[in-house]
Design an enzyme around this catalytic site. Structure first.
Site, short mmCIF file in Angstrom:
data_model
loop_
_atom_site.label_atom_id
_atom_site.label_comp_id
_atom_site.label_asym_id
_atom_site.label_seq_id
_atom_site.Cartn_x
_atom_site.Cartn_y
_atom_site.Cartn_z
N GLY A 181 2.53 -63.52 24.82
CA GLY A 181 3.28 -62.47 25.52
C GLY A 181 3.61 -61.24 24.70
O GLY A 181 4.26 -60.33 25.22
N GLY A 183 1.39 -59.14 23.21
CA GLY A 183 0.30 -58.16 23.17
C GLY A 183 0.63 -56.88 23.93
O GLY A 183 1.39 -56.88 24.89
N CYS A 186 -0.40 -57.07 27.59
CA CYS A 186 -0.13 -58.40 28.13
C CYS A 186 0.97 -58.33 29.17
O CYS A 186 1.97 -57.63 28.97
CB CYS A 186 0.31 -59.26 26.95
SG CYS A 186 0.98 -60.80 27.45
P1 5GP Z 1 -2.03 -56.17 20.52
O1 5GP Z 1 -2.48 -56.13 19.09
O2 5GP Z 1 -2.82 -55.25 21.39
O3 5GP Z 1 -0.56 -55.97 20.68
O4 5GP Z 1 -2.30 -57.65 21.03
C1 5GP Z 1 -3.60 -58.19 21.05
C2 5GP Z 1 -3.54 -59.60 21.58
O5 5GP Z 1 -3.03 -59.63 22.92
C3 5GP Z 1 -4.89 -60.26 21.71
O6 5GP Z 1 -5.44 -60.65 20.48
C4 5GP Z 1 -4.58 -61.41 22.66
O7 5GP Z 1 -4.02 -62.52 21.99
C5 5GP Z 1 -3.50 -60.83 23.56
N1 5GP Z 1 -4.04 -60.46 24.86
C6 5GP Z 1 -5.16 -59.74 25.13
N2 5GP Z 1 -5.33 -59.55 26.46
C7 5GP Z 1 -4.31 -60.19 27.06
C8 5GP Z 1 -3.95 -60.39 28.43
O8 5GP Z 1 -4.56 -59.91 29.38
N3 5GP Z 1 -2.84 -61.14 28.64
C9 5GP Z 1 -2.12 -61.67 27.63
N4 5GP Z 1 -1.08 -62.44 27.92
N5 5GP Z 1 -2.42 -61.48 26.33
C10 5GP Z 1 -3.50 -60.75 26.05
#
Ligand code: 5GP
Length: 343
Positions: A181, A183, A186
């Site tokens: 949660g 991301g 996300c």
């Molecule tokens: P960020 O670095 O962009 O904050 O987070 C990346 C991470 O978000 C990814 O490696 C993955 O674990 C998570 N993530 C990617 N797409 C989704 C999504 O559609 N839903 C959720 N719950 N997590 C995501």
């Protein structure tokens, strides 16, 4: 009921202490990791997320030069992999040290993983990725991957509790991926109410589980990456920070003189329309789709991240990531992070 407060990166700062280097240029970021059974990996433990917009072959080529690991997304075909491996083996064999093959846990996913790994024994890292690392099948699939590949490094997640980290470790995982949660794209928290603020997720897992973990999600900049290491992460995975580059996937769209690329969650409606014939009626979208301004070549972002991390290390009395000890770092809870006067 005792409900505890948990923190995200914006809630904490790191307290400096006497330096042992006079300049950040004397700080080394390459680290050698040794896992069970003598498996090793050496590089800078900043990791490109296996999202289909960031975990591209182009990104791996650019990041591999700096010894960063790229988890290649699972939507490339085996023949795409073949072309990549042939070209890279010819040009620069060592790039393959810095790629991981990502896989889900369906039979089809595992067959493809096997087909890809048959192409080259220079690929040493597997990333087993599921949104919910608490489902029972996950452990069984990991056990069978471990059995088949005793010498490969296995990254797997995502989870946020030390109890589950221990179960995954017992099943054969080398690096447990932490984060639910957090991301940038996300929506799991909004749709399900499930999650764990990222700084505390890393801290709480590492407090009770002493093996390697990877913080995944929630880092917006170099400072957050530093905070993830300070909380106890051994590796830090980034999606949004690597989005929108020339090496990221996706067409550039121009509007009012600005250039954008799409960036979307791997559980978003956009992704399901692209790969899964739409959103199944038993589920909902748990990811956003956003446009990000094109940021240019990723080497500028890498330089920025590595510069920040070198400086962080010099501020807290270490000379390298190899000698970095998160247990010696003082963290404080803050109410305001940045001076807001010019916001
Ligand atoms: P960020 O670095 O962009 O904050 O987070 C990346 C991470 O978000 C990814 O490696 C993955 O674990 C998570 N993530 C990617 N797409 C989704 C999504 O559609 N839903 C959720 N719950 N997590 C995501």
């Amino acid at each position: 009921m005792n409900i505890q407060t948990k923190l995200c990166f914006d809630d904490i700062l790191i307290v400096p202490r006497n330096s042992i280097v006079n300049s950040r240029k004397d700080v080394s970021l390459v680290k050698k990791f040794t896992f069970r059974g003598g498996r090793t990996w050496c590089g800078i433990p900043i990791v490109v997320s296996n999202m289909d917009s960031t975990g591209t072959f182009e990104m791996a080529k650019a990041c591999g030069i700096y010894k960063l690991l790229t988890c290649i997304h699972k939507y490339y075909s085996v023949s795409d992999w073949k072309t990549f491996i042939q070209n890279e083996s010819y040009n620069n064999k060592s790039i393959l040290n810095y790629v991981a093959v990502s896989t889900g846990i369906s039979n089809q996913d595992i067959k493809k993983l096997n087909d890809i790994l048959t192409l080259s024994n220079l690929i040493n890292v597997i990333c087993v990725d599921v949104a919910n690392g608490y489902i029972p099948n996950f452990l069984q699939v990991i056990e069978s991957i471990r059995k088949k590949y005793p010498n490969k490094i296995i990254i797997a997640g995502n989870v946020v509790t030390p109890e589950r980290c221990k179960e995954l470790y017992t099943a054969g995982v080398d690096i447990i991926k932490i984060g639910i949660g957090s991301g940038s794209v996300c929506l799991t928290r909004k749709q399900t109410g499930i999650g764990y603020p990222q700084a505390s997720a890393v801290n709480d897992c590492k407090s009770d589980f002493k093996h390697h973990i990877m913080s995944d999600g929630g880092c917006k900049n170099a400072g957050d990456v530093c905070k993830a290491f300070a909380m106890g992460a051994d590796f830090v995975m980034l999606g949004s920070v690597f989005s929108g580059h020339i090496e990221s996937a996706g067409e550039i769209v121009e509007e009012n003189g600005n250039r954008f690329k799409l960036f979307y969650g791997m559980s978003s409606k956009h992704k399901m329309n692209k790969y899964d014939n739409g959103v199944n009626n038993y589920r909902s979208s748990e990811g956003k789709c956003v446009r990000v301004l094109v940021k240019g070549f990723v080497k500028n972002t890498i330089t920025d991240l590595l510069g920040g991390l070198r400086s962080h290390i010099s501020y807290i009395g270490f000379d390298s990531l190899q000698h970095y000890d998160y247990t010696k770092i003082t963290k404080i809870k803050t109410t305001i992070q940045l001076n807001p006067i010019y916001n």
